[in-house]
Scaffold this active site. Structure first.
Site, mmCIF file in Angstrom:
data_model
loop_
_atom_site.group_PDB
_atom_site.id
_atom_site.type_symbol
_atom_site.label_atom_id
_atom_site.label_comp_id
_atom_site.label_asym_id
_atom_site.label_seq_id
_atom_site.Cartn_x
_atom_site.Cartn_y
_atom_site.Cartn_z
ATOM 1 N N MET A 175 -16.620 -7.704 7.665
ATOM 2 C CA MET A 175 -16.663 -8.075 6.249
ATOM 3 C C MET A 175 -15.461 -7.468 5.508
ATOM 4 O O MET A 175 -15.494 -7.312 4.282
ATOM 5 C CB MET A 175 -17.980 -7.618 5.620
ATOM 6 C CG MET A 175 -19.183 -8.313 6.254
ATOM 7 S SD MET A 175 -20.571 -8.496 5.146
ATOM 8 C CE MET A 175 -20.951 -6.797 4.788
ATOM 9 N N HIS A 197 -11.607 -0.093 8.238
ATOM 10 C CA HIS A 197 -11.375 1.344 8.433
ATOM 11 C C HIS A 197 -11.229 1.585 9.936
ATOM 12 O O HIS A 197 -11.282 0.631 10.728
ATOM 13 C CB HIS A 197 -12.506 2.171 7.820
ATOM 14 C CG HIS A 197 -13.878 1.721 8.237
ATOM 15 N ND1 HIS A 197 -14.331 1.840 9.533
ATOM 16 C CD2 HIS A 197 -14.884 1.128 7.544
ATOM 17 C CE1 HIS A 197 -15.563 1.359 9.613
ATOM 18 N NE2 HIS A 197 -15.927 0.903 8.425
ATOM 19 N N HIS A 217 -13.551 -0.254 12.415
ATOM 20 C CA HIS A 217 -13.159 -1.625 12.756
ATOM 21 C C HIS A 217 -11.969 -1.620 13.726
ATOM 22 O O HIS A 217 -11.925 -2.407 14.671
ATOM 23 C CB HIS A 217 -12.750 -2.402 11.498
ATOM 24 C CG HIS A 217 -13.838 -2.539 10.468
ATOM 25 N ND1 HIS A 217 -13.833 -1.869 9.269
ATOM 26 C CD2 HIS A 217 -14.977 -3.273 10.454
ATOM 27 C CE1 HIS A 217 -14.901 -2.192 8.564
ATOM 28 N NE2 HIS A 217 -15.615 -3.036 9.252
ATOM 29 N N GLN A 253 -28.500 -4.344 14.672
ATOM 30 C CA GLN A 253 -27.739 -5.600 14.602
ATOM 31 C C GLN A 253 -27.284 -6.015 15.995
ATOM 32 O O GLN A 253 -27.390 -7.185 16.385
ATOM 33 C CB GLN A 253 -26.536 -5.411 13.681
ATOM 34 C CG GLN A 253 -25.471 -6.471 13.813
ATOM 35 C CD GLN A 253 -24.334 -6.267 12.821
ATOM 36 O OE1 GLN A 253 -24.497 -6.540 11.647
ATOM 37 N NE2 GLN A 253 -23.199 -5.790 13.275
HETATM 38 P P1 AMP Z 1 -18.888 -4.617 8.775
HETATM 39 O O1 AMP Z 1 -17.521 -4.967 8.290
HETATM 40 O O2 AMP Z 1 -19.450 -3.395 8.119
HETATM 41 O O3 AMP Z 1 -19.833 -5.793 8.792
HETATM 42 O O4 AMP Z 1 -18.714 -4.198 10.283
HETATM 43 C C1 AMP Z 1 -18.074 -5.014 11.206
HETATM 44 C C2 AMP Z 1 -18.218 -4.426 12.584
HETATM 45 O O5 AMP Z 1 -17.678 -3.113 12.603
HETATM 46 C C3 AMP Z 1 -19.679 -4.289 13.037
HETATM 47 O O6 AMP Z 1 -19.767 -4.644 14.400
HETATM 48 C C4 AMP Z 1 -19.958 -2.826 12.827
HETATM 49 O O7 AMP Z 1 -20.969 -2.320 13.677
HETATM 50 C C5 AMP Z 1 -18.611 -2.219 13.163
HETATM 51 N N1 AMP Z 1 -18.479 -0.889 12.582
HETATM 52 C C6 AMP Z 1 -18.652 -0.532 11.287
HETATM 53 N N2 AMP Z 1 -18.499 0.794 11.133
HETATM 54 C C7 AMP Z 1 -18.221 1.296 12.373
HETATM 55 C C8 AMP Z 1 -17.972 2.599 12.886
HETATM 56 N N3 AMP Z 1 -17.965 3.675 12.110
HETATM 57 N N4 AMP Z 1 -17.724 2.732 14.205
HETATM 58 C C9 AMP Z 1 -17.735 1.644 15.027
HETATM 59 N N5 AMP Z 1 -17.949 0.383 14.607
HETATM 60 C C10 AMP Z 1 -18.202 0.220 13.299
#
Ligand code: AMP
Length: 283
Positions: free
Chosen positions: A30, A34, A37, A154
């Site tokens: 989304m 950071h 990602h 998820q």
């Molecule tokens: P999001 O943008 O928050 O929807 O996350 C996108 C992807 O990044 C998802 O698969 C999350 O599980 C992964 N993600 C978010 N934060 C972390 C983190 N700290 N370490 C590893 N993967 C992450």
């Protein structure tokens, strides 16, 4: 690096690569990227020749009182990160492309996996995620998709969806990327005030303490969890859940068994910010 918006374009890019026997890995996000990602992108590179990152803030997974409007949007910075990481294609659809403007006739229902943790606390959340990921998989049709352990429930839901809906791809789970002080990285950490940010690592510390006690032989840790939650509340956290769950069915487990693997998972609020975290451990 290509930046594409339309379904036709992204399909064209991926199909062409696959016809050349190139493997395509997909990292859905989304945005507000950071290091968490970026670690998924790096992991994806180990499995594939070309990385597709999608950046789309999915309205379907936000409840009416949640932060869809204020969710951080940092597209220029995100694209720069992707460029630096050697991403091949960024897919940036809009709401019209993803959902059109017409009436919707289908919804995804999720059974047991959605009863507890965030599934229990955020009605519609995982239905919204399953819907968008289902669509993204059908649009991109990658060989591999990488998701983070950070959102463990998820991952389990998507894994089950891939199995039951026969998506022709392999899922890879990447470990949780943390700040030096232990806080799991999250786009929502940007909401934390300086004071809250200084307090936030206490959550992971308390979780680690629990895992240590369990691994030292505490097989019924409910009262320990209560104590840790009280300690967190006393510091200003507001607890949602803090418990051990089965790895595949995401059901709470009060009495642990030696040699089994579980996930200790928690969600709290610090001010208005919802933080989630988990640790996978063996008893
Ligand atoms: P999001 O943008 O928050 O929807 O996350 C996108 C992807 O990044 C998802 O698969 C999350 O599980 C992964 N993600 C978010 N934060 C972390 C983190 N700290 N370490 C590893 N993967 C992450």
């Amino acid at each position: 690096m290509k930046i594409v918006q339309s379904i036709g374009e992204i399909r064209g890019v991926v199909k062409k690569l696959q016809l050349q026997n190139k493997k395509v890995a997909f990292v859905p996000t989304m945005g507000a990227l950071h290091n968490g990602h970026l670690s998924l992108i790096r992991r994806a590179k180990k499995h594939a020749d070309h990385i597709v990152v999608s950046i789309y803030v999915n309205p379907e997974q936000f409840g009416p009182n949640e932060d869809f409007g204020s969710y951080p949007r940092t597209i220029e910075r995100d694209l720069e990160f992707c460029r630096q990481e050697g991403v091949g294609t960024v897919f940036t659809p809009n709401d019209e492309i993803m959902y059109g403007s017409g009436e919707k006739f289908f919804r995804i229902e999720i059974d047991v996996l959605n009863k507890h943790l965030d599934g229990g606390s955020r009605p519609g959340y995982f239905q919204g995620i399953a819907l968008v990921v289902n669509k993204l998989f059908n649009i991109v049709q990658p060989d591999i998709a990488v998701f983070g352990q950070k959102d463990y429930q998820q991952f389990q839901i998507i894994q089950q969806m891939v199995n039951e809906f026969n998506h022709d791809l392999e899922l890879v789970m990447a470990p949780i990327e943390r700040a030096e002080d232990g806080l799991a990285l999250s786009s929502r950490n940007a909401y934390l005030s300086d004071e809250e940010r200084a307090l936030a690592p206490l959550l992971f510390k308390k979780m680690r303490e629990c895992v240590e006690e369990i691994q030292a032989g505490l097989m019924e840790p409910q009262s320990l969890f209560k104590t840790k939650q009280d300690e967190l509340e006393a510091k200003g956290f507001k607890n949602d859940y803090f418990n051990t769950f089965s790895m595949n069915r995401m059901e709470p487990v009060a009495k642990l068994s030696k040699g089994e693997r579980y996930v200790l998972a928690t969600a709290v609020y610090l001010g208005k910010t919802r933080l989630i975290d988990n640790i996978i451990f063996e008893c």
